[in-house]
Design a protein around this motif. Structure first.
Motif, PDB file in Angstrom:
ATOM      1  N   PHE A 177       0.831  -1.207   0.000  1.00  0.00           N
ATOM      2  CA  PHE A 177       0.000   0.000   0.000  1.00  0.00           C
ATOM      3  C   PHE A 177       0.864   1.256   0.000  1.00  0.00           C
ATOM      4  N   CYS A 178       1.907   1.284   0.811  1.00  0.00           N
ATOM      5  CA  CYS A 178       2.799   2.451   0.870  1.00  0.00           C
ATOM      6  C   CYS A 178       3.554   2.631  -0.445  1.00  0.00           C
ATOM      7  N   GLU A 179       4.049   1.535  -0.988  1.00  0.00           N
ATOM      8  CA  GLU A 179       4.805   1.589  -2.242  1.00  0.00           C
ATOM      9  C   GLU A 179       3.951   2.127  -3.388  1.00  0.00           C
ATOM     10  N   ASN A 180       2.662   1.803  -3.370  1.00  0.00           N
ATOM     11  CA  ASN A 180       1.771   2.202  -4.462  1.00  0.00           C
ATOM     12  C   ASN A 180       0.825   3.339  -4.073  1.00  0.00           C
ATOM     13  N   GLU A 181       1.102   3.974  -2.945  1.00  0.00           N
ATOM     14  CA  GLU A 181       0.350   5.137  -2.468  1.00  0.00           C
ATOM     15  C   GLU A 181      -1.150   4.871  -2.384  1.00  0.00           C
ATOM     16  N   MET A 182      -1.501   3.746  -1.800  1.00  0.00           N
ATOM     17  CA  MET A 182      -2.907   3.400  -1.601  1.00  0.00           C
ATOM     18  C   MET A 182      -3.288   3.785  -0.177  1.00  0.00           C
ATOM     19  N   ASP A 183      -4.510   4.228  -0.016  1.00  0.00           N
ATOM     20  CA  ASP A 183      -4.953   4.786   1.257  1.00  0.00           C
ATOM     21  C   ASP A 183      -5.885   3.816   1.978  1.00  0.00           C
ATOM     22  N   TRP A 184      -5.555   3.498   3.235  1.00  0.00           N
ATOM     23  CA  TRP A 184      -6.404   2.626   4.044  1.00  0.00           C
ATOM     24  C   TRP A 184      -7.769   3.262   4.298  1.00  0.00           C
ATOM     25  N   ALA A 185      -7.860   4.580   4.221  1.00  0.00           N
ATOM     26  CA  ALA A 185      -9.133   5.263   4.479  1.00  0.00           C
ATOM     27  C   ALA A 185     -10.201   4.850   3.468  1.00  0.00           C
ATOM     28  N   LYS A 186      -9.799   4.439   2.272  1.00  0.00           N
ATOM     29  CA  LYS A 186     -10.755   4.015   1.248  1.00  0.00           C
ATOM     30  C   LYS A 186     -11.129   2.534   1.373  1.00  0.00           C
ATOM     31  N   CYS A 187     -10.419   1.815   2.228  1.00  0.00           N
ATOM     32  CA  CYS A 187     -10.705   0.384   2.403  1.00  0.00           C
ATOM     33  C   CYS A 187     -11.925   0.240   3.307  1.00  0.00           C
ATOM     34  N   CYS A 188     -12.973  -0.369   2.782  1.00  0.00           N
ATOM     35  CA  CYS A 188     -14.221  -0.486   3.539  1.00  0.00           C
ATOM     36  C   CYS A 188     -14.419  -1.868   4.142  1.00  0.00           C
ATOM     37  N   GLY A 189     -13.595  -2.847   3.772  1.00  0.00           N
ATOM     38  CA  GLY A 189     -13.780  -4.183   4.315  1.00  0.00           C
ATOM     39  C   GLY A 189     -12.616  -5.100   4.030  1.00  0.00           C
ATOM     40  N   VAL A 190     -12.442  -6.060   4.922  1.00  0.00           N
ATOM     41  CA  VAL A 190     -11.403  -7.078   4.762  1.00  0.00           C
ATOM     42  C   VAL A 190     -12.052  -8.435   4.982  1.00  0.00           C
ATOM     43  N   CYS A 191     -11.847  -9.344   4.058  1.00  0.00           N
ATOM     44  CA  CYS A 191     -12.400 -10.687   4.153  1.00  0.00           C
ATOM     45  C   CYS A 191     -11.243 -11.679   4.252  1.00  0.00           C
ATOM     46  N   THR A 192     -11.315 -12.571   5.230  1.00  0.00           N
ATOM     47  CA  THR A 192     -10.278 -13.591   5.397  1.00  0.00           C
ATOM     48  C   THR A 192     -10.929 -14.952   5.607  1.00  0.00           C
ATOM     49  N   ASP A 193     -10.103 -15.962   5.723  1.00  0.00           N
ATOM     50  CA  ASP A 193     -10.622 -17.321   5.943  1.00  0.00           C
ATOM     51  C   ASP A 193     -10.836 -17.634   7.419  1.00  0.00           C
ATOM     52  N   GLY A 194     -10.529 -16.710   8.304  1.00  0.00           N
ATOM     53  CA  GLY A 194     -10.775 -16.917   9.722  1.00  0.00           C
ATOM     54  C   GLY A 194      -9.681 -17.663  10.453  1.00  0.00           C
ATOM     55  N   GLY A 195      -8.535 -17.817   9.817  1.00  0.00           N
ATOM     56  CA  GLY A 195      -7.417 -18.486  10.481  1.00  0.00           C
ATOM     57  C   GLY A 195      -6.885 -17.663  11.644  1.00  0.00           C
ATOM     58  N   LYS A 196      -6.086 -18.294  12.478  1.00  0.00           N
ATOM     59  CA  LYS A 196      -5.582 -17.643  13.685  1.00  0.00           C
ATOM     60  C   LYS A 196      -4.778 -16.380  13.358  1.00  0.00           C
ATOM     61  N   SER A 197      -3.923 -16.453  12.364  1.00  0.00           N
ATOM     62  CA  SER A 197      -3.098 -15.295  12.023  1.00  0.00           C
ATOM     63  C   SER A 197      -3.911 -14.175  11.378  1.00  0.00           C
ATOM     64  N   MET A 198      -5.086 -14.500  10.899  1.00  0.00           N
ATOM     65  CA  MET A 198      -5.934 -13.498  10.255  1.00  0.00           C
ATOM     66  C   MET A 198      -6.909 -12.852  11.240  1.00  0.00           C
ATOM     67  N   SER A 199      -7.534 -13.653  12.074  1.00  0.00           N
ATOM     68  CA  SER A 199      -8.681 -13.164  12.831  1.00  0.00           C
ATOM     69  C   SER A 199      -8.366 -12.645  14.231  1.00  0.00           C
ATOM     70  N   GLY A 200      -7.139 -12.768  14.693  1.00  0.00           N
ATOM     71  CA  GLY A 200      -6.822 -12.297  16.035  1.00  0.00           C
ATOM     72  C   GLY A 200      -7.095 -10.807  16.208  1.00  0.00           C
ATOM     73  N   CYS A 201      -7.780 -10.429  17.299  1.00  0.00           N
ATOM     74  CA  CYS A 201      -8.165  -9.030  17.464  1.00  0.00           C
ATOM     75  C   CYS A 201      -7.014  -8.151  17.960  1.00  0.00           C
ATOM     76  N   TYR A 202      -5.900  -8.753  18.396  1.00  0.00           N
ATOM     77  CA  TYR A 202      -4.754  -7.957  18.830  1.00  0.00           C
ATOM     78  C   TYR A 202      -3.534  -8.188  17.944  1.00  0.00           C
ATOM     79  N   LYS A 203      -3.183  -9.450  17.739  1.00  0.00           N
ATOM     80  CA  LYS A 203      -1.984  -9.767  16.965  1.00  0.00           C
ATOM     81  C   LYS A 203      -2.286 -10.285  15.563  1.00  0.00           C
ATOM     82  N   GLY A 204      -3.544 -10.538  15.275  1.00  0.00           N
ATOM     83  CA  GLY A 204      -3.922 -11.018  13.951  1.00  0.00           C
ATOM     84  C   GLY A 204      -3.999  -9.883  12.948  1.00  0.00           C
ATOM     85  N   LEU A 205      -4.247 -10.231  11.714  1.00  0.00           N
ATOM     86  CA  LEU A 205      -4.343  -9.228  10.646  1.00  0.00           C
ATOM     87  C   LEU A 205      -5.448  -8.213  10.936  1.00  0.00           C
ATOM     88  N   HIS A 206      -6.608  -8.691  11.375  1.00  0.00           N
ATOM     89  CA  HIS A 206      -7.717  -7.771  11.662  1.00  0.00           C
ATOM     90  C   HIS A 206      -7.329  -6.751  12.733  1.00  0.00           C
TER      91      HIS A 206
END
Length: 165
Positions: free
Chosen positions: A125-154
């Motif tokens: 995102f930084c390399e291509n100057e994309m803004d997180w403010a325009k991101c309205c949603g993130v969809c994942t498979d619910g794995g541990k590394s994705m869904s963690g509310c503190y250390k996961g991707l979410h």
């Protein structure tokens, strides 16, 4: 076949065809020239493919930047050679149509933590100057590394973009 190359002669059925050693040398030169042309052709083709892929990536990134909003689908999987691959697909509005394209395919290190996944996406995102403010949603498979509310991707995304669901 080896005897033909060594002696420079070839016998076929009832007649005999002789090939002089100078003809063999000329054939070797011709083969070497063809190899050179093929190598040149392959490098030209690979260069053009690389140029086209850079152009396609730039076009997709510009469409995402012009869109009012976008969402991403993130998946991490390990292939047969034990290499972890991160795939990010972006869905965005282009004019009146919703489009979906592969945004990122990135190899990860052995530790596929939420932080490593987020850092890879954030770097892109930084390399291509994309803004997180325009991101309205993130969809994942619910794995541990994705869904963690503190250390996961979410959890990591919530820090930079609290509005993302």
């Amino acid at each position: 076949m080896d005897k033909w190359l060594k002696t420079g002669t070839l016998k076929r059925l009832a007649y005999r065809t002789e090939i002089r050693t100078t003809d063999l040398a000329a054939m070797e030169i011709t083969v070497d020239q063809c190899k050179g042309r093929l190598i040149g052709l392959f490098s030209t083709v690979s260069r053009r493919i690389k140029d086209m892929s850079i152009d396609i990536e730039a076009t997709i990134n510009e469409k995402i930047k012009k869109s009012l909003f976008f969402s991403i689908q993130v998946d991490e999987s390990t292939d047969i050679s034990d290499l972890s691959i991160l795939i990010v697909i972006a869905r965005y509005l282009n004019g009146n149509e919703l489009e979906e394209n592969l945004l990122l395919c990135y190899p990860l290190s052995k530790s596929c933590t939420g932080e490593a996944i987020f850092n890879a996406i954030q770097g892109y995102f930084c390399e291509n100057e994309m803004d997180w403010a325009k991101c309205c949603g993130v969809c994942t498979d619910g794995g541990k590394s994705m869904s963690g509310c503190y250390k996961g991707l979410h959890g990591r995304i919530k820090i930079v973009a609290p509005h993302v669901t």
